[in-house]
Design an enzyme around this catalytic site. Sequence first.
Site, PDB file in Angstrom:
ATOM      1  CE  LYS A   1      -0.244   0.206   5.012  1.00 25.39           C
ATOM      2  NZ  LYS A   1      -1.005  -0.138   6.230  1.00 25.39           N
TER       3      LYS A   1
ATOM      4  CE1 TYR B   1      12.986  31.047  -0.184  1.00 30.21           C
ATOM      5  CE2 TYR B   1      13.545  28.717  -0.079  1.00 30.21           C
ATOM      6  CZ  TYR B   1      12.993  29.791  -0.757  1.00 30.21           C
ATOM      7  OH  TYR B   1      12.471  29.619  -2.001  1.00 30.21           O
TER       8      TYR B   1
HETATM    9  C1  LIG Z   1      -0.308  -1.255   6.823  1.00 30.72           C
HETATM   10  C2  LIG Z   1      -1.035  -2.451   7.246  1.00 30.72           C
HETATM   11  C3  LIG Z   1      -0.356  -3.662   7.494  1.00 30.72           C
HETATM   12  C4  LIG Z   1       1.155  -3.787   7.471  1.00 30.72           C
HETATM   13  O1  LIG Z   1       1.705  -3.308   8.672  1.00 30.72           O
HETATM   14  P1  LIG Z   1       3.296  -3.356   8.948  1.00 30.72           P
HETATM   15  O2  LIG Z   1       3.429  -2.855  10.332  1.00 30.72           O
HETATM   16  O3  LIG Z   1       3.897  -2.413   7.964  1.00 30.72           O
HETATM   17  O4  LIG Z   1       3.729  -4.750   8.739  1.00 30.72           O
HETATM   18  C5  LIG Z   1      -1.119  -4.775   7.786  1.00 30.72           C
HETATM   19  N1  LIG Z   1      -2.463  -4.700   7.858  1.00 30.72           N
HETATM   20  C6  LIG Z   1      -3.145  -3.560   7.642  1.00 30.72           C
HETATM   21  C7  LIG Z   1      -4.622  -3.563   7.741  1.00 30.72           C
HETATM   22  C8  LIG Z   1      -2.468  -2.399   7.340  1.00 30.72           C
HETATM   23  O5  LIG Z   1      -3.141  -1.260   7.145  1.00 30.72           O
END
Ligand SMILES: *Cc1c(COP(=O)(O)O)cnc(C)c1O
Length: 348
Positions: free
Chosen positions: A37, A257
């Site tokens: 994701k 800046y």
């Molecule tokens: C982001 C996410 C994960 C992965 O989590 P990590 O700590 O990066 O392993 C697993 N399940 C859901 C529902 C998530 O949103």
Amino acid sequence: MAEIILDSKAYKHNLNLIHSHINSHNKSNVEIAAVLKDNAYGHGLKEMATIAAEYGIKSVFVKNYNEAIQIYKFFPQVTAFYGMPQGDFAKNIAFVIHDEKHISALPQGTKVELKVNVGMNRNGIEPSELESFIQAILQKKLELIGVFSHNGYGDDLDSVFFHTQSNFAKLKQEVLHLSQKYGFAPPRFHSLSTSGAIRVASEGGITDDLVRIGIGAYGYLDVSFENPISDKLQKVASLYADRVSTRFLDKGERIGYSGCTTLNSPQVVSTYDIGYGDGFFRVNENHKVYIANGLQILPRSSMDCFSCFCDEPRICVFNDVTHLAKAFGTISYEILTHLSPSIKRTII
Ligand SMILES: *Cc1c(COP(=O)(O)O)cnc(C)c1O
């Protein structure tokens, strides 16, 4: 041009490490699903999908429809955590049901996973609604391929984590009971992300069908409990920046800046082509931030560049974001996910 180098060997090494750890205590094989994701935690969605597919990953999780349609060809199963389709989609893309309106929004035959709240009180349906949601899913002729939750207490060393796990265990029994009652195939069950999976594997064994591994596969696991994994993970992403220009400045001259940095002595100063517009946090006078070779990023950084007492043509901005996360009062996830998709990615 700035560049993110993705170390494919590191990603595979991390997956091997996690796989052998979570399966060392289990009789049955627990599948690793890759969480890709948010542009694969800023690493680059297509690039990381290529590496994960090469490794043999079969199931992945992405943020939404938009991400799913970019990588559905790489894997047998892709699940979009949030939102509904905004156009056509392939059969192997599943959508997550958090609410009744999601059931009515999806066409017949769509694969779905049902998210259930077992203690994080964030997303998903309540356990008491399980039967009515399953009935509605069956009635709409959606294909229920998974039932899952998210244990958000993986790094909290009190009993809440295990209480949440036992809630999910009860839920699984209920789903199996309903699958007999209504005659649908038992879905896959999953509840653990990296920290939870490493923890449960150490303390008794995982009983889910798969685990959703994000951060650990990218090389980070900053948890407070002792585990055999954290120290052995290898970072996947390094960020490199190229020199834009170099000048010699005298003592007393100021840079950037508001002239925020003043020279105490004559220096060679160069600018490099990474700034906050590239998703690299803005360095101001309250931060002390260093690139990989130990030189300081001089405050304040700009939208497209930062300055450094240096004249190398190319520098490594980071090969590990742990210290950056500390400097900016955040976590490695946030530093990584902010990296702009428009920075060039190269897989080695
Ligand atoms: C982001 C996410 C994960 C992965 O989590 P990590 O700590 O990066 O392993 C697993 N399940 C859901 C529902 C998530 O949103």
